[in-house]
Design an enzyme around this catalytic site. Sequence first.
Site, PDB file in Angstrom:
ATOM      1  N   SER A  31      50.030  39.878  26.273  1.00 26.65           N
ATOM      2  CA  SER A  31      49.082  39.077  27.060  1.00 26.65           C
ATOM      3  C   SER A  31      48.520  37.892  26.284  1.00 26.65           C
ATOM      4  CB  SER A  31      47.921  39.990  27.474  1.00 26.65           C
ATOM      5  OG  SER A  31      46.824  39.227  27.911  1.00 26.65           O
ATOM      6  N   GLU A  58      45.605  37.220  26.318  1.00 32.32           N
ATOM      7  CA  GLU A  58      44.313  37.675  25.783  1.00 32.32           C
ATOM      8  C   GLU A  58      44.390  37.903  24.274  1.00 32.32           C
ATOM      9  OE1 GLU A  58      40.928  38.694  26.995  1.00 32.32           O
ATOM     10  OE2 GLU A  58      41.634  37.040  28.213  1.00 32.32           O
ATOM     11  N   TYR A  91      40.461  45.219  24.958  1.00 30.56           N
ATOM     12  CA  TYR A  91      41.746  45.062  25.661  1.00 30.56           C
ATOM     13  C   TYR A  91      42.697  44.198  24.824  1.00 30.56           C
ATOM     14  CZ  TYR A  91      45.128  43.161  29.036  1.00 30.56           C
ATOM     15  OH  TYR A  91      46.281  42.758  29.661  1.00 30.56           O
ATOM     16  N   ASP A 108      52.994  59.749  32.178  1.00 34.99           N
ATOM     17  CA  ASP A 108      51.710  59.095  31.896  1.00 34.99           C
ATOM     18  C   ASP A 108      51.785  58.548  30.471  1.00 34.99           C
ATOM     19  OD1 ASP A 108      48.913  58.675  31.167  1.00 34.99           O
ATOM     20  OD2 ASP A 108      48.418  59.845  32.951  1.00 34.99           O
ATOM     21  N   ILE A 124      54.299  50.767  38.038  1.00 35.75           N
ATOM     22  CA  ILE A 124      55.003  50.422  39.284  1.00 35.75           C
ATOM     23  C   ILE A 124      54.025  50.161  40.433  1.00 35.75           C
ATOM     24  CG2 ILE A 124      55.298  52.849  40.039  1.00 35.75           C
ATOM     25  CD1 ILE A 124      57.901  50.064  40.473  1.00 35.75           C
ATOM     26  N   THR A 125      52.844  50.797  40.397  1.00 30.38           N
ATOM     27  CA  THR A 125      51.904  50.623  41.512  1.00 30.38           C
ATOM     28  C   THR A 125      51.045  49.369  41.367  1.00 30.38           C
ATOM     29  OG1 THR A 125      50.228  51.941  40.392  1.00 30.38           O
ATOM     30  CG2 THR A 125      51.696  53.128  41.889  1.00 30.38           C
ATOM     31  N   GLY A 126      51.206  48.651  40.258  1.00 29.93           N
ATOM     32  CA  GLY A 126      50.375  47.465  40.028  1.00 29.93           C
ATOM     33  C   GLY A 126      50.980  46.211  40.645  1.00 29.93           C
ATOM     34  N   GLN A 127      50.264  45.109  40.478  1.00 28.49           N
ATOM     35  CA  GLN A 127      50.740  43.830  41.034  1.00 28.49           C
ATOM     36  C   GLN A 127      52.157  43.502  40.547  1.00 28.49           C
ATOM     37  OE1 GLN A 127      48.863  39.496  41.094  1.00 28.49           O
ATOM     38  NE2 GLN A 127      49.709  39.899  39.055  1.00 28.49           N
ATOM     39  N   ASP A 128      52.361  43.502  39.226  1.00 27.39           N
ATOM     40  CA  ASP A 128      53.646  43.067  38.681  1.00 27.39           C
ATOM     41  C   ASP A 128      54.749  44.082  38.968  1.00 27.39           C
ATOM     42  OD1 ASP A 128      52.078  41.069  37.716  1.00 27.39           O
ATOM     43  OD2 ASP A 128      52.615  41.342  35.602  1.00 27.39           O
TER      44      ASP A 128
HETATM   45  P1  NDP Z   1      47.681  46.170  37.394  1.00 29.04           P
HETATM   46  O1  NDP Z   1      46.301  46.499  36.951  1.00 29.04           O
HETATM   47  O2  NDP Z   1      47.897  45.647  38.764  1.00 29.04           O
HETATM   48  O3  NDP Z   1      48.591  47.478  37.228  1.00 29.04           O
HETATM   49  C1  NDP Z   1      48.436  48.342  36.127  1.00 29.04           C
HETATM   50  C2  NDP Z   1      49.400  49.509  36.274  1.00 29.04           C
HETATM   51  O4  NDP Z   1      49.262  50.358  35.134  1.00 29.04           O
HETATM   52  C3  NDP Z   1      49.168  50.371  37.510  1.00 29.04           C
HETATM   53  O5  NDP Z   1      50.410  50.630  38.119  1.00 29.04           O
HETATM   54  C4  NDP Z   1      48.600  51.672  36.924  1.00 29.04           C
HETATM   55  O6  NDP Z   1      48.998  52.795  37.667  1.00 29.04           O
HETATM   56  C5  NDP Z   1      49.305  51.702  35.576  1.00 29.04           C
HETATM   57  N1  NDP Z   1      48.677  52.600  34.620  1.00 29.04           N
HETATM   58  C6  NDP Z   1      47.363  52.638  34.268  1.00 29.04           C
HETATM   59  N2  NDP Z   1      47.159  53.653  33.386  1.00 29.04           N
HETATM   60  C7  NDP Z   1      48.357  54.260  33.183  1.00 29.04           C
HETATM   61  C8  NDP Z   1      48.787  55.366  32.403  1.00 29.04           C
HETATM   62  N3  NDP Z   1      47.932  56.081  31.649  1.00 29.04           N
HETATM   63  N4  NDP Z   1      50.092  55.718  32.437  1.00 29.04           N
HETATM   64  C9  NDP Z   1      50.959  55.033  33.202  1.00 29.04           C
HETATM   65  N5  NDP Z   1      50.620  53.976  33.981  1.00 29.04           N
HETATM   66  C10 NDP Z   1      49.329  53.592  33.973  1.00 29.04           C
HETATM   67  O7  NDP Z   1      48.287  45.148  36.295  1.00 29.04           O
HETATM   68  P2  NDP Z   1      49.306  43.929  36.491  1.00 29.04           P
HETATM   69  O8  NDP Z   1      50.422  44.355  37.349  1.00 29.04           O
HETATM   70  O9  NDP Z   1      48.543  42.703  36.813  1.00 29.04           O
HETATM   71  O10 NDP Z   1      49.812  43.733  34.986  1.00 29.04           O
HETATM   72  C11 NDP Z   1      50.953  44.430  34.489  1.00 29.04           C
HETATM   73  C12 NDP Z   1      50.886  44.464  32.972  1.00 29.04           C
HETATM   74  O11 NDP Z   1      50.902  43.146  32.455  1.00 29.04           O
HETATM   75  C13 NDP Z   1      49.646  45.130  32.385  1.00 29.04           C
HETATM   76  O12 NDP Z   1      50.048  45.788  31.207  1.00 29.04           O
HETATM   77  C14 NDP Z   1      48.737  43.967  32.039  1.00 29.04           C
HETATM   78  O13 NDP Z   1      47.858  44.319  30.992  1.00 29.04           O
HETATM   79  C15 NDP Z   1      49.762  42.935  31.618  1.00 29.04           C
HETATM   80  N6  NDP Z   1      49.398  41.549  31.809  1.00 29.04           N
HETATM   81  C16 NDP Z   1      49.006  41.115  33.058  1.00 29.04           C
HETATM   82  C17 NDP Z   1      48.749  39.789  33.279  1.00 29.04           C
HETATM   83  C18 NDP Z   1      48.311  39.279  34.616  1.00 29.04           C
HETATM   84  O14 NDP Z   1      47.792  38.145  34.677  1.00 29.04           O
HETATM   85  N7  NDP Z   1      48.511  40.028  35.704  1.00 29.04           N
HETATM   86  C19 NDP Z   1      48.899  38.796  32.180  1.00 29.04           C
HETATM   87  C20 NDP Z   1      49.335  39.366  30.931  1.00 29.04           C
HETATM   88  C21 NDP Z   1      49.581  40.689  30.767  1.00 29.04           C
HETATM   89  P3  NDP Z   1      48.005  53.775  38.498  1.00 29.04           P
HETATM   90  O15 NDP Z   1      48.325  53.527  39.935  1.00 29.04           O
HETATM   91  O16 NDP Z   1      48.445  55.119  38.037  1.00 29.04           O
HETATM   92  O17 NDP Z   1      46.600  53.426  38.110  1.00 29.04           O
HETATM   93  P1  GDR Z   2      41.312  37.866  32.624  1.00 33.26           P
HETATM   94  O1  GDR Z   2      41.222  37.767  34.228  1.00 33.26           O
HETATM   95  O2  GDR Z   2      40.123  38.518  32.040  1.00 33.26           O
HETATM   96  O3  GDR Z   2      41.678  36.507  32.115  1.00 33.26           O
HETATM   97  O4  GDR Z   2      42.518  38.896  32.413  1.00 33.26           O
HETATM   98  P2  GDR Z   2      39.959  37.747  35.216  1.00 33.26           P
HETATM   99  O5  GDR Z   2      40.478  37.232  36.503  1.00 33.26           O
HETATM  100  O6  GDR Z   2      39.235  39.040  35.231  1.00 33.26           O
HETATM  101  O7  GDR Z   2      38.973  36.671  34.537  1.00 33.26           O
HETATM  102  C1  GDR Z   2      39.353  35.314  34.357  1.00 33.26           C
HETATM  103  C2  GDR Z   2      38.155  34.505  33.912  1.00 33.26           C
HETATM  104  O8  GDR Z   2      37.239  34.393  35.001  1.00 33.26           O
HETATM  105  C3  GDR Z   2      35.922  34.585  34.504  1.00 33.26           C
HETATM  106  N1  GDR Z   2      35.039  35.058  35.579  1.00 33.26           N
HETATM  107  C4  GDR Z   2      35.172  36.209  36.256  1.00 33.26           C
HETATM  108  N2  GDR Z   2      36.103  37.196  36.183  1.00 33.26           N
HETATM  109  C5  GDR Z   2      35.978  38.243  37.022  1.00 33.26           C
HETATM  110  N3  GDR Z   2      36.906  39.201  36.974  1.00 33.26           N
HETATM  111  N4  GDR Z   2      34.937  38.347  37.924  1.00 33.26           N
HETATM  112  C6  GDR Z   2      33.981  37.384  38.028  1.00 33.26           C
HETATM  113  O9  GDR Z   2      33.059  37.491  38.847  1.00 33.26           O
HETATM  114  C7  GDR Z   2      34.103  36.260  37.163  1.00 33.26           C
HETATM  115  N5  GDR Z   2      33.370  35.123  37.001  1.00 33.26           N
HETATM  116  C8  GDR Z   2      33.947  34.407  36.045  1.00 33.26           C
HETATM  117  C9  GDR Z   2      36.083  35.609  33.389  1.00 33.26           C
HETATM  118  O10 GDR Z   2      34.954  35.619  32.540  1.00 33.26           O
HETATM  119  C10 GDR Z   2      37.366  35.111  32.744  1.00 33.26           C
HETATM  120  O11 GDR Z   2      37.086  34.117  31.822  1.00 33.26           O
HETATM  121  C11 GDR Z   2      43.692  38.861  33.211  1.00 33.26           C
HETATM  122  C12 GDR Z   2      44.193  40.307  33.340  1.00 33.26           C
HETATM  123  O12 GDR Z   2      45.271  40.342  34.249  1.00 33.26           O
HETATM  124  C13 GDR Z   2      44.662  40.824  31.992  1.00 33.26           C
HETATM  125  O13 GDR Z   2      45.254  42.113  32.155  1.00 33.26           O
HETATM  126  C14 GDR Z   2      45.686  39.834  31.413  1.00 33.26           C
HETATM  127  O14 GDR Z   2      46.127  40.275  30.144  1.00 33.26           O
HETATM  128  C15 GDR Z   2      45.083  38.447  31.317  1.00 33.26           C
HETATM  129  O15 GDR Z   2      44.675  38.037  32.618  1.00 33.26           O
HETATM  130  C16 GDR Z   2      46.075  37.427  30.782  1.00 33.26           C
END
Ligand code: NDP
Ligand code: GDR
Length: 343
Positions: free
Chosen positions: A134, A136, A158, A57, A10-14
Amino acid sequence: MSKRALITGITGQDGSYLAEHLLAQGYQVWGLMRGQANPRKSRVSRLVSELNFVDGDLMDQASLVSAVDKVQPDEIYNLGAISFVPMSWQQAELVTEINGMGVLRMLEAIRMVSGLNGSRSADGSQMRFYQASSSEMFGKVAETPQCETTIFRPRSPYGVAKTYGHFITRNYRESFGMYAVSGMLFNHESPRRGAEFVTRKISLAVARIKLGYQDKLSLGNLDAVRDWGFAGDYVRAMHLMLQQDEPGDYVIGTGEMHSVRDAVRIAFDHVGLNWEDYVSIDPSLVRPAEVEILCADAERARTQLGWEPTVDFPELMRMMVDADLRQASREREYGDLLLAASW
Ligand code: NDP
Ligand code: GDR
């Protein structure tokens, strides 16, 4: 009676965008909160009022059973994860535990609370489960663009952990008849994106350089190509997936490819600066095994869910730079505290 949703992450971006979307649909929304004093709790509460919280958790089975039992949700969105890919080479076991085994623990919590197939009432209504899979998982891609049948060749711990989460979700659907789906989402960004991800790293740096208190921006692989969309669009797809008569997995993305270099150029252009004057390459930021190219074929989501993205990539980068210009101005006024609490 309004539907109840439980969101992990809930605290993350999505998490915050999904909570806003579900509240607007009339849901009662619960967020799973970990830690004894999670500093991000007040941040998400400020952003999204009317949230309820329950402790838990993904590392702790009993806490998940207790959370599901307390909330009795109609829908569970499992967004919790360590989501920064490079961290998965540093802490592979932890990432596997949370991103992989954490999915199994959530599925087991549903079974323990509501019966083997997730049914909990005489009419057979089931808790519905969404897993945040994902792009990934596609890794070293077998074909471009990638769709629901493209094979997985993950390139990071990951990606491997997410692949386990994906298959165990499908397996519980097939084995126990659970309503459990995976959204195979491609990269999605927003002004709420963590500052460690490349788009936000770029937008923050561009804003700070424009305002005169950062000199340069170090990046890794500028040639990496991604299919980037807007997070607000992608949470709509998550919700739609759980409203279908039959559970199924869907690819979500825009179908457009851009390189990291494109992202840098669009962001610097937006503030009238030449990126080549500021960007340098830091080899330590290049990953041990890179995912070079990703691009979604989201045809199934378009036809079956009626889902469409509304924000294109240049618009997204400009939105993020504009938000960070506002953010960075406040940072100048109040100091570093605000930058750390980036939204
Ligand atoms: P964020 O990194 O912004 O948020 C991750 C969340 O996971 C935080 O709220 C964090 O809470 C929580 N978390 C971490 N560890 C635990 C744990 N042990 N138990 C419960 N909660 C935990 O991620 P996004 O919002 O960007 O992404 C949401 C999901 O979608 C993730 O699973 C990500 O891997 C997946 N995803 C994201 C994509 C993207 O481009 N954004 C694309 C594809 C998949 P805390 O505050 O406690 O750290
Ligand atoms: P990604 O996102 O690994 O695709 O995962 P990220 O923005 O970290 O990297 C995207 C691409 O950019 C290249 N890159 C860099 N990345 C970061 N972070 N910092 C840099 O300085 C940099 N320079 C180049 C990376 O090598 C990579 O190719 C995200 C996350 O949200 C995952 O949780 C999710 O599953 C996938 O997107 C889909």
